[in-house]
Design a protein around this motif. Structure first.
Motif, short mmCIF file in Angstrom:
data_model
loop_
_atom_site.label_atom_id
_atom_site.label_comp_id
_atom_site.label_asym_id
_atom_site.label_seq_id
_atom_site.Cartn_x
_atom_site.Cartn_y
_atom_site.Cartn_z
N VAL A 88 -25.12 -44.77 -5.05
CA VAL A 88 -25.92 -43.61 -4.64
C VAL A 88 -25.99 -43.52 -3.12
O VAL A 88 -25.92 -42.43 -2.55
CB VAL A 88 -27.33 -43.69 -5.26
N LEU A 89 -26.11 -44.68 -2.45
CA LEU A 89 -26.15 -44.68 -0.99
C LEU A 89 -24.76 -44.62 -0.37
O LEU A 89 -24.64 -44.59 0.85
CB LEU A 89 -26.86 -45.94 -0.49
N ARG A 90 -23.75 -44.62 -1.22
CA ARG A 90 -22.35 -44.61 -0.79
C ARG A 90 -21.99 -45.82 0.07
O ARG A 90 -21.17 -45.75 0.98
CB ARG A 90 -22.04 -43.30 -0.05
N LEU A 91 -22.62 -46.95 -0.26
CA LEU A 91 -22.22 -48.20 0.34
C LEU A 91 -20.92 -48.68 -0.28
O LEU A 91 -20.19 -49.48 0.32
CB LEU A 91 -23.32 -49.25 0.16
N ILE A 92 -20.66 -48.25 -1.51
CA ILE A 92 -19.37 -48.44 -2.17
C ILE A 92 -18.94 -47.09 -2.75
O ILE A 92 -19.77 -46.19 -2.94
CB ILE A 92 -19.43 -49.51 -3.28
N HIS A 93 -17.66 -46.95 -3.00
CA HIS A 93 -17.12 -45.67 -3.45
C HIS A 93 -17.03 -45.62 -4.98
O HIS A 93 -16.61 -46.60 -5.61
CB HIS A 93 -15.73 -45.43 -2.87
N PRO A 94 -17.42 -44.52 -5.59
CA PRO A 94 -17.29 -44.40 -7.05
C PRO A 94 -15.83 -44.29 -7.48
O PRO A 94 -14.99 -43.75 -6.75
CB PRO A 94 -18.06 -43.11 -7.37
N THR A 95 -15.54 -44.80 -8.67
CA THR A 95 -14.20 -44.62 -9.25
C THR A 95 -14.05 -43.19 -9.74
O THR A 95 -13.00 -42.57 -9.57
CB THR A 95 -13.99 -45.62 -10.41
N SER A 96 -15.09 -42.67 -10.36
CA SER A 96 -15.12 -41.27 -10.80
C SER A 96 -16.56 -40.84 -10.98
O SER A 96 -17.49 -41.65 -10.88
CB SER A 96 -14.33 -41.09 -12.10
N GLY A 97 -16.75 -39.55 -11.25
CA GLY A 97 -18.09 -39.01 -11.40
C GLY A 97 -18.57 -38.37 -10.11
O GLY A 97 -17.89 -38.42 -9.07
N THR A 98 -19.74 -37.75 -10.16
CA THR A 98 -20.28 -37.06 -8.99
C THR A 98 -21.69 -37.54 -8.67
O THR A 98 -22.47 -37.89 -9.57
CB THR A 98 -20.32 -35.53 -9.21
N ILE A 99 -21.99 -37.55 -7.38
CA ILE A 99 -23.33 -37.86 -6.87
C ILE A 99 -23.73 -36.68 -5.99
O ILE A 99 -23.06 -36.39 -4.99
CB ILE A 99 -23.34 -39.15 -6.03
N ARG A 100 -24.79 -36.00 -6.38
CA ARG A 100 -25.26 -34.87 -5.58
C ARG A 100 -26.65 -35.19 -5.03
O ARG A 100 -27.54 -35.60 -5.77
CB ARG A 100 -25.32 -33.59 -6.42
N PHE A 101 -26.79 -34.98 -3.73
CA PHE A 101 -28.08 -35.16 -3.06
C PHE A 101 -28.51 -33.81 -2.51
O PHE A 101 -27.80 -33.21 -1.72
CB PHE A 101 -27.98 -36.20 -1.94
N GLU A 102 -29.65 -33.33 -2.98
CA GLU A 102 -30.13 -31.99 -2.64
C GLU A 102 -29.06 -30.93 -2.88
O GLU A 102 -28.89 -30.00 -2.10
CB GLU A 102 -30.63 -31.94 -1.19
N GLY A 103 -28.35 -31.09 -3.98
CA GLY A 103 -27.35 -30.12 -4.39
C GLY A 103 -25.98 -30.29 -3.76
O GLY A 103 -25.02 -29.65 -4.20
N GLU A 104 -25.83 -31.15 -2.77
CA GLU A 104 -24.55 -31.34 -2.11
C GLU A 104 -23.82 -32.55 -2.68
O GLU A 104 -24.40 -33.63 -2.82
CB GLU A 104 -24.75 -31.52 -0.60
N ASP A 105 -22.55 -32.35 -3.00
CA ASP A 105 -21.73 -33.41 -3.56
C ASP A 105 -21.34 -34.38 -2.45
O ASP A 105 -20.62 -34.02 -1.51
CB ASP A 105 -20.48 -32.82 -4.21
N ILE A 106 -21.84 -35.61 -2.55
CA ILE A 106 -21.53 -36.63 -1.54
C ILE A 106 -20.58 -37.69 -2.08
O ILE A 106 -20.32 -38.71 -1.43
CB ILE A 106 -22.82 -37.30 -1.03
N SER A 107 -20.02 -37.46 -3.25
CA SER A 107 -19.24 -38.48 -3.95
C SER A 107 -18.04 -38.96 -3.15
O SER A 107 -17.71 -40.15 -3.16
CB SER A 107 -18.74 -37.94 -5.30
N ARG A 108 -17.38 -38.04 -2.47
CA ARG A 108 -16.15 -38.39 -1.74
C ARG A 108 -16.29 -38.10 -0.24
O ARG A 108 -15.30 -38.08 0.47
CB ARG A 108 -14.96 -37.59 -2.30
#
Length: 325
Positions: free
Chosen positions: A56-76
């Motif tokens: 969630v803090l993007r200290l590591i990168h997801p393999t797949s899926g999405t993380i949105r913070f206040e509606g903004e996609d921060i996954s990649r």
């Protein structure tokens, strides 16, 4: 509360290593946290709780899926574009001593966050550090001390003050009281509850202790081997658990009913390796009511009352049996 979740996670997956035998740390996890809400992530060691917090803090990168913070996609989002996220989402760590630089005085430990985001300088910086220490119940005069001069509970308060310095909207609390004595645990939990109310903080509260999570959280997500087994309001999950793993965690708590049937109170064996999870339901190898059907099908989250969901062919609250194959 706002209709838009502060944090929305969909299909989040994290594998370490390479095929054909990666470590499946997190597998297809979805949840949301509303502004001002506290969601608890609970499960044994190896269930993926801390990995989710780091994702969630993007200290590591997801393999797949999405993380949105206040509606903004921060996954990649690249690292250079994550500064705003790091201000709005902060972490409180399990080990308060290891998370504090032993060579720095408290004023510089807390001041680093203010400096990084250019929030205060000069005399205002000193005043702000004093305010933060007093907010977490420590005298302002302690800012000249080093971490080793404090108790474990005091060090955790310093860690909380550091997280609050940037006025975040979300706190990720990763086992924040597990390294503390029981009496100190209660003090820190009470502090976090007070801060939540005072500042309208949302929290992702990570713990292996379901009693602590029930006390602290609005909703609970129960994790096992990287998957959500059950999710719902703290009251519903604790008082009317649907999944056998949730029941096992509740039975292991100090307030468990000693007269409850043994099969419901005991959780035997070790959590399987995330490199070779069981077929079908990942909990079946330790489940006291597993059937052959459980080895063939991966149960999807299904709905109970309200927003209560669970991933089991049984409904433990209603003694339901799985449908015939």
């Amino acid at each position: 509360m706002s209709a838009l979740p502060l944090l929305a996670v969909e299909g989040l997956t994290k594998h370490f290593g390479r095929a054909p035998h990666p470590v499946r740390a997190v597998e297809d996890v979805s949840f949301h946290v509303a502004p001002g809400e506290v969601l608890g992530l609970v499960g044994e060691s190896g269930s993926g709780k801390s990995t989710i917090g780091r994702l969630v803090l993007r200290l590591i990168h997801p393999t797949s899926g999405t993380i949105r913070f206040e509606g903004e996609d921060i996954s990649r989002r690249p690292e250079r574009q994550l500064k705003a996220l790091r201000r709005n989402a902060q972490m409180v760590f399990q080990d308060p001593y290891a998370s504090l630089n032993p060579r720095l005085r408290v004023r510089d430990i807390i001041g680093e966050a203010l400096d990084a985001h250019r929030l205060a300088s000069g005399s205002r910086r000193t005043e702000r550090i004093a305010e933060l220490l007093e907010t977490v119940g420590l005298p302002a005069a302690h800012m000249s001390r080093f971490p080793h001069e404090f108790s474990g509970g005091q060090r955790q308060r310093i860690g909380i003050a550091r997280a609050l310095a940037v006025e975040p909207k979300l706190i990720i609390a990763d086992e924040p009281v597990s390294a503390l004595d029981v009496s100190v645990q209660a003090q820190v939990i009470n502090l976090m509850q007070d801060l939540r109310q005072r500042f309208g903080l949302a929290m992702l509260f990570i713990s292996h202790d379901l009693d602590v999570v029930e006390l602290m959280c609005d909703r609970i997500a129960v994790l096992y081997l990287g998957r959500i087994m059950e999710i719902g309001s703290a009251k519903d999950v604790a008082s009317r658990p649907r999944h056998p793993y949730t029941r096992a965690l509740l039975a292991a708590s100090p307030k468990a009913d000693p007269d409850a049937p043994k099969i419901r109170r005991m959780l035997t064996g070790d959590i399987p390796s995330p490199m070779a999870p069981p077929s079908g339901c990942v909990f079946r190898t330790r489940c006291p009511i597993a059937t052959e059907e459980c080895a063939r099908n991966v149960p999807k989250l299904r709905s109970a009352e309200g927003d209560h969901q669970f991933a089991c062919l049984y409904d433990m609250a209603n003694d339901e049996r799985p449908a015939a194959a």
